[in-house]
Design an enzyme around this catalytic site. Sequence first.
Site, PDB file in Angstrom:
ATOM      1  CG  ASP A 287      -2.170   0.831   0.965  1.00 18.20           C
ATOM      2  OD1 ASP A 287      -3.185   0.633   1.634  1.00 18.20           O
ATOM      3  OD2 ASP A 287      -2.115   1.707   0.075  1.00 18.20           O
TER       4      ASP A 287
HETATM    5  C1  GLC Z   1      -4.439   4.117  -0.275  1.00 20.83           C
HETATM    6  C2  GLC Z   1      -5.302   2.961   0.216  1.00 20.83           C
HETATM    7  C3  GLC Z   1      -5.379   1.813  -0.734  1.00 20.83           C
HETATM    8  C4  GLC Z   1      -5.333   2.327  -2.157  1.00 20.83           C
HETATM    9  C5  GLC Z   1      -3.957   2.927  -2.379  1.00 20.83           C
HETATM   10  C6  GLC Z   1      -3.826   3.536  -3.774  1.00 20.83           C
HETATM   11  O1  GLC Z   1      -3.651   4.586   0.767  1.00 20.83           O
HETATM   12  O2  GLC Z   1      -4.969   2.437   1.507  1.00 20.83           O
HETATM   13  O3  GLC Z   1      -6.601   1.103  -0.441  1.00 20.83           O
HETATM   14  O4  GLC Z   1      -5.554   1.262  -3.066  1.00 20.83           O
HETATM   15  O5  GLC Z   1      -3.632   3.909  -1.416  1.00 20.83           O
HETATM   16  O6  GLC Z   1      -4.658   4.623  -3.913  1.00 20.83           O
END
Ligand code: GLC
Length: 742
Positions: A287
Amino acid sequence: MKKLSLLIMFIVGLSAYSEARQVKDHDPLIERKIDSLLSLMTLPEKIGQLVLFTSDIDVTGPTIREGYKEDIQKGLVGALFNAYGAEFTRDLQKVAVEETRLGIPLLFGYDVIHGHRTIFPISLGEAASWDLEAIELGARIAAIEASAEGLHWTFAPMADISRDPRWGRVSEGAGEDTYLGSAIARARVKGFQGEDLKATNTVLATVKHFAAYGASLAGRDYNTVDMSDRELRQTYLPPYKAALDAGAATVMTSFNELDGIPVSGSKYLMTDILRNEWGFDGFVVTDYTSINEMVPHGYSKDVKHAAEQAINAGVDMDMQGAAYYDHLEALVEEGKVSMSTIDQAVRNILRLKFKLGLFEDPYRYSDAEREKANVMTAAHREAAREVAKKSIVLLKNEDKVLPIKKDVKTIAVIGPLADSQRDLIGSWSAAGDHTQAVTLLQGIEERAETSVAILHAKGAEIEGSDSTGFEQALQVAGEADHVILALGEAYWMSGEAASRSNLDLPGVQRQLAERILALGKPTTTVLMNGRPLTIDWLDNLPGAILETWYLGTEAGNAIAEVIFGDYNPSGKLTMTFPRNVGQIPIFYATKNTGRPFLEQEKYTSKYLDVPNTPLYPFGYGLSYSTFTYSDLALDKEEYRMDETIQVTVKVKNDSDVGGEEVIQLYVRDLVGSVTRPVKELKGFQKVYFAAGEEKTITFQLHKDHLAFYTATMEFEAEPGDFEIYVGTNSSEHLSASFTLLE
Ligand code: GLC
């Protein structure tokens, strides 16, 4: 039901059909192509494939870095997210394919969670439909629209089990239950990936956030997670596993630590379980900057150390952190990371680029003509309306206030969410165009007979203490035969980094509702929110309550169909609604304890100031029909381990209106080598009953439904006595018992 099936046939018929190919089957030709490509790649080019940066179209995290286009040109970036649009993706793809040494195509990813342009109900709402076909259709249409705009990969489904509605991200998941959450994760993966990853209207799915992010302490986002390995495997892992068994191509790590180790550095999760136990062979992406965050976690002394830990734990791709970009080359040269580790991560990523057909035609997804023809179509809006209707939960209908009476002359639509477009598409609404959303007021105006007067007053804002709008709202309500109150949360009050310490209606909305309801008019409260709310005060007042979540582009039309009785509400809660925050975590699959609650007994497990029971239990939802259950029966009293348990029950629609009922089956294992929950969902069927119709419903259970992680951590069923519960929700049901023999 027929309409949705026809829609599904039409929509799914658009998907190219070919022999289903599981992500796991290694195509020897592809593997040989990867071998030859690896032999040509320099170390910087290999590391480039492990780097994912955001474009500057959308922001979904704390950091943005400049210069991603130059990095693409140098072959130092393998994937981009928050980048969509046929033209935008084509231009960037041209840089990667035509201006770099090896021309390896980019992967484009985005958070297409509940629709791309045509927005469907937020995931917690869609889950409340308990309609797996509808849920799959929502993902299918999202994939058709996203891939038409150049996207290859969505960061969905979110499969985090959560039992704490203070956590804002419950809005993105399927609720508290492992069995239902697993079924929904499977349906979403099937919708996104279709039958063939090479079809240009399917996208790679990402099961996230692996693992157990929904158990964040105190419901505070990014907070610590600590639990036994048994609880992890019994409750939290199955939905991720279900998504992978359905072929999910990628996995995203979570921000939390688990058992003291930040997940992006956990070899136990990323290699021992994911690769060695489950045989996953897609790729793992972190993430947003979660490798870098291992430093503040106190697990890494610096980002270079974090990069070493993450790649050696089994994390293939670094989202936005540039930890791999900045440090992997030195780590390999220092012998801290082996070239074979790098090569395996590159292989996992290249394999999916081959499977998508990007090496054959890197521009196949970036097609302006297809984009125009496949986005926000009438068929997609119709499907969004069908799915939205099914997601609505009727929580209360005192004095049969709903459906609205035919002779009504004046309807007042009041409240801060009565005419809000932006809130309707909720959080994580991707490229959703809220200006296309049908508000509740618009839906009511559209549906009501022209002879009916529709009055409107906002009454109050969603938050703040200004009650000066009350008078006008009271006046408008006073002139109406039926009042519709649209109350709830702003769309940004749930989703990421949106935990709340109290679950009341924000601002002065409660005061507005109490003043309006005191008029004594037939009143329907329509809730728009991203999580369970503490509304016991509302439940004690007269009128009807509809839980509508954020229903997306067709929200107003869907709610109007329920209010006017064109559609009989059929949704059921997938998260328990607490009476107050003090009860949290509160969920149906609890343990009995040694002093289970007894009304008259002092020394039992309870509170002094509130019952143990929730306001609304898991699986709860009313209908305009009334369903009665009878004759729950098992075909035997005792079963050998290898026998199938046949369960039958009669369900009758005692009303004069046809409707759907979600018949739920729960099981209790009375004695185990470890204690077992008082009940667990092990089956459900959503069935339509015509007025007065009675049907015999059959379920089949086998030992896998009864299996659990025993005292020795074997996953198996144990002989003994069991209870079966079948009913309309987790609290109201018939019961029967049986014995499982050795
Ligand atoms: C965010 C979220 C995740 C998402 C990623 C890309 O922080 O936690 O669910 O897919 O970043 O946007």
